[in-house]
Design a protein around this motif. Structure first.
Motif, PDB file in Angstrom:
ATOM      1  N   ILE A 225     -26.752 -13.537 -20.008  1.00  0.00           N
ATOM      2  CA  ILE A 225     -27.788 -13.074 -19.079  1.00  0.00           C
ATOM      3  C   ILE A 225     -27.202 -12.543 -17.773  1.00  0.00           C
ATOM      4  N   ASN A 226     -26.099 -13.136 -17.298  1.00  0.00           N
ATOM      5  CA  ASN A 226     -25.610 -12.736 -15.973  1.00  0.00           C
ATOM      6  C   ASN A 226     -24.464 -11.729 -15.998  1.00  0.00           C
ATOM      7  N   VAL A 227     -24.008 -11.309 -17.192  1.00  0.00           N
ATOM      8  CA  VAL A 227     -22.800 -10.489 -17.258  1.00  0.00           C
ATOM      9  C   VAL A 227     -22.908  -9.139 -16.525  1.00  0.00           C
ATOM     10  N   PRO A 228     -24.065  -8.437 -16.471  1.00  0.00           N
ATOM     11  CA  PRO A 228     -24.091  -7.199 -15.690  1.00  0.00           C
ATOM     12  C   PRO A 228     -23.728  -7.409 -14.207  1.00  0.00           C
ATOM     13  N   PHE A 229     -24.135  -8.543 -13.640  1.00  0.00           N
ATOM     14  CA  PHE A 229     -23.766  -8.848 -12.256  1.00  0.00           C
ATOM     15  C   PHE A 229     -22.264  -9.126 -12.159  1.00  0.00           C
ATOM     16  N   ASP A 230     -21.699  -9.716 -13.201  1.00  0.00           N
ATOM     17  CA  ASP A 230     -20.270 -10.004 -13.228  1.00  0.00           C
ATOM     18  C   ASP A 230     -19.469  -8.706 -13.296  1.00  0.00           C
ATOM     19  N   VAL A 231     -19.921  -7.762 -14.127  1.00  0.00           N
ATOM     20  CA  VAL A 231     -19.258  -6.452 -14.218  1.00  0.00           C
ATOM     21  C   VAL A 231     -19.326  -5.736 -12.869  1.00  0.00           C
ATOM     22  N   ALA A 232     -20.504  -5.753 -12.256  1.00  0.00           N
ATOM     23  CA  ALA A 232     -20.662  -5.109 -10.937  1.00  0.00           C
ATOM     24  C   ALA A 232     -19.730  -5.744  -9.914  1.00  0.00           C
ATOM     25  N   LYS A 233     -19.623  -7.065  -9.940  1.00  0.00           N
ATOM     26  CA  LYS A 233     -18.741  -7.761  -9.001  1.00  0.00           C
ATOM     27  C   LYS A 233     -17.287  -7.340  -9.193  1.00  0.00           C
ATOM     28  N   SER A 234     -16.847  -7.262 -10.454  1.00  0.00           N
ATOM     29  CA  SER A 234     -15.470  -6.869 -10.744  1.00  0.00           C
ATOM     30  C   SER A 234     -15.199  -5.427 -10.294  1.00  0.00           C
ATOM     31  N   ARG A 235     -16.173  -4.533 -10.504  1.00  0.00           N
ATOM     32  CA  ARG A 235     -15.989  -3.132 -10.086  1.00  0.00           C
ATOM     33  C   ARG A 235     -15.918  -3.021  -8.561  1.00  0.00           C
ATOM     34  N   ILE A 236     -16.776  -3.761  -7.875  1.00  0.00           N
ATOM     35  CA  ILE A 236     -16.800  -3.693  -6.407  1.00  0.00           C
ATOM     36  C   ILE A 236     -15.526  -4.300  -5.819  1.00  0.00           C
ATOM     37  N   GLN A 237     -15.093  -5.423  -6.363  1.00  0.00           N
ATOM     38  CA  GLN A 237     -13.947  -6.132  -5.805  1.00  0.00           C
ATOM     39  C   GLN A 237     -12.614  -5.622  -6.333  1.00  0.00           C
ATOM     40  N   GLY A 238     -12.633  -4.929  -7.474  1.00  0.00           N
ATOM     41  CA  GLY A 238     -11.403  -4.398  -8.049  1.00  0.00           C
ATOM     42  C   GLY A 238     -11.054  -3.036  -7.470  1.00  0.00           C
ATOM     43  N   PRO A 239     -10.004  -2.385  -8.008  1.00  0.00           N
ATOM     44  CA  PRO A 239      -9.600  -1.064  -7.505  1.00  0.00           C
ATOM     45  C   PRO A 239     -10.658  -0.012  -7.794  1.00  0.00           C
ATOM     46  N   GLN A 240     -10.912   0.852  -6.826  1.00  0.00           N
ATOM     47  CA  GLN A 240     -11.879   1.928  -6.996  1.00  0.00           C
ATOM     48  C   GLN A 240     -11.284   3.021  -7.880  1.00  0.00           C
ATOM     49  N   PRO A 241     -12.133   3.808  -8.592  1.00  0.00           N
ATOM     50  CA  PRO A 241     -11.627   4.836  -9.514  1.00  0.00           C
ATOM     51  C   PRO A 241     -10.724   5.869  -8.835  1.00  0.00           C
ATOM     52  N   VAL A 242     -11.096   6.280  -7.630  1.00  0.00           N
ATOM     53  CA  VAL A 242     -10.301   7.246  -6.870  1.00  0.00           C
ATOM     54  C   VAL A 242      -9.762   6.548  -5.629  1.00  0.00           C
ATOM     55  N   PRO A 243      -8.429   6.456  -5.482  1.00  0.00           N
ATOM     56  CA  PRO A 243      -7.852   5.782  -4.309  1.00  0.00           C
ATOM     57  C   PRO A 243      -8.354   6.391  -3.009  1.00  0.00           C
ATOM     58  N   GLY A 244      -8.777   5.521  -2.104  1.00  0.00           N
ATOM     59  CA  GLY A 244      -9.268   5.969  -0.804  1.00  0.00           C
ATOM     60  C   GLY A 244     -10.736   6.338  -0.785  1.00  0.00           C
TER      61      GLY A 244
END
Length: 300
Positions: A225-244
């Motif tokens: 049930i909560n995995v979409p929020f987990d994916v969003a958290k990882s994307r926000i806290q992880g490296p962005q697709p384009v540096p900067g």
């Protein structure tokens, strides 16, 4: 009962809950952290064009082992270990306290467990989020264990370059609130309601199996049930697709962007390792908490 006696009684109960919760969390993280690393790697990779992307669970384990060796599976483990005692202490202690507070309101027991779980999850998220930012950054790093920055060094780098706010050490707070709030609401709500329905078993082995099975289902359901929020958290806290360039900023905007660009199933990336970790891990945590708490009640 005098105020002093009540205070002593509350202090003892609180210490039992804190020690039991911390012990449960430490055991769970030591056993299950490799699956958390794999889950994070799946969640931060975009599309399937890059040949370095992980194709499945077996492929991810083999690639991490061949490139980063055994210690690669334990990247980012220090932040959760450092925070695990206070994190799980907050989780279980606040759950118990919210239950008491909700007892003054005319709610059904089932609803009380779920709302108390939601409250404990939101409180836990505030405590744990800075550690999650550091952990995800370290887990996303695919250098060998010896080459990557230290935990404290990476934390200092974040504070120096981004500060303590929502772009720095508290990045992704809204997604973490959603992840922990929803998970704990389902996790505690399902476990205690179902445990109260299924009768106790006099055989200690079968009783252990009863509790483990309910805890396993609780962890699996909450994870799904909560995995979409987990994916969003990882994307926000992880490296962005384009540096900067900051693409993933807020929780719901990130979920919308992932859905529009990568489809519905992208919101469930890392689900299998997450279930493999938080299914049995959730059962381990609940059982460890209950047994340690019971032991402390009898012996201290």
């Amino acid at each position: 009962m005098s105020a002093r006696t009540r205070g002593r009684s509350f202090g003892r109960e609180a210490s039992h809950q804190i020690l039991a919760g911390g012990s449960a969390g430490l055991l769970e993280i030591c056993l299950m952290h490799p699956l958390d690393v794999v889950k994070t790697r799946f969640q931060i990779q975009r599309g399937s064009i890059d040949p370095n992307n992980y194709k499945n669970l077996r492929d991810s384990f083999l690639k991490i082992y061949h490139k980063e060796r055994l210690f690669g599976f334990y990247k980012g483990i220090l932040p959760p270990i450092l925070v695990e005692t206070p994190k799980r202490a907050v989780k279980f202690f606040t759950f118990e306290q919210y239950k008491i507070l909700l007892g003054y309101v005319s709610l059904s027991p089932g609803l009380t467990f779920a709302i108390a779980g939601l409250g404990s999850g939101l409180t836990e998220a505030i405590v744990v989020n800075p550690f999650e930012v550091v952990k995800v950054g370290l887990q996303a790093n695919q250098d060998t264990f010896a080459q990557q920055p230290s935990t404290l060094g990476y934390a200092r780098h974040i504070i120096k370059t981004k500060g303590l706010g929502l772009q720095g050490l508290n990045k992704g707070l809204t997604a973490t609130l959603g992840r922990h709030g929803i998970f704990n609401m389902v996790y505690f709500g399902f476990y205690f309601n179902v445990k109260n329905i299924i009768p106790l078993n006099k055989d200690p082995t079968l009783e252990f199996g009863r509790k483990f099975g309910i805890g396993l289902l609780s962890g699996i359901m909450a994870s799904i049930i909560n995995v979409p929020f987990d994916v969003a958290k990882s994307r926000i806290q992880g490296p962005q697709p384009v540096p900067g360039e900051i693409k993933y900023i807020t929780c719901f905007k990130t979920i919308t962007t992932i859905y529009q660009e990568e489809g519905y199933f992208a919101l469930y990336k890392g689900l299998l390792p997450k279930i493999m970790r938080l299914g049995p891990g959730g059962a381990v945590m609940l059982l460890a908490y209950e047994y340690v708490y019971s032991w402390l009640q009898k012996n201290w």
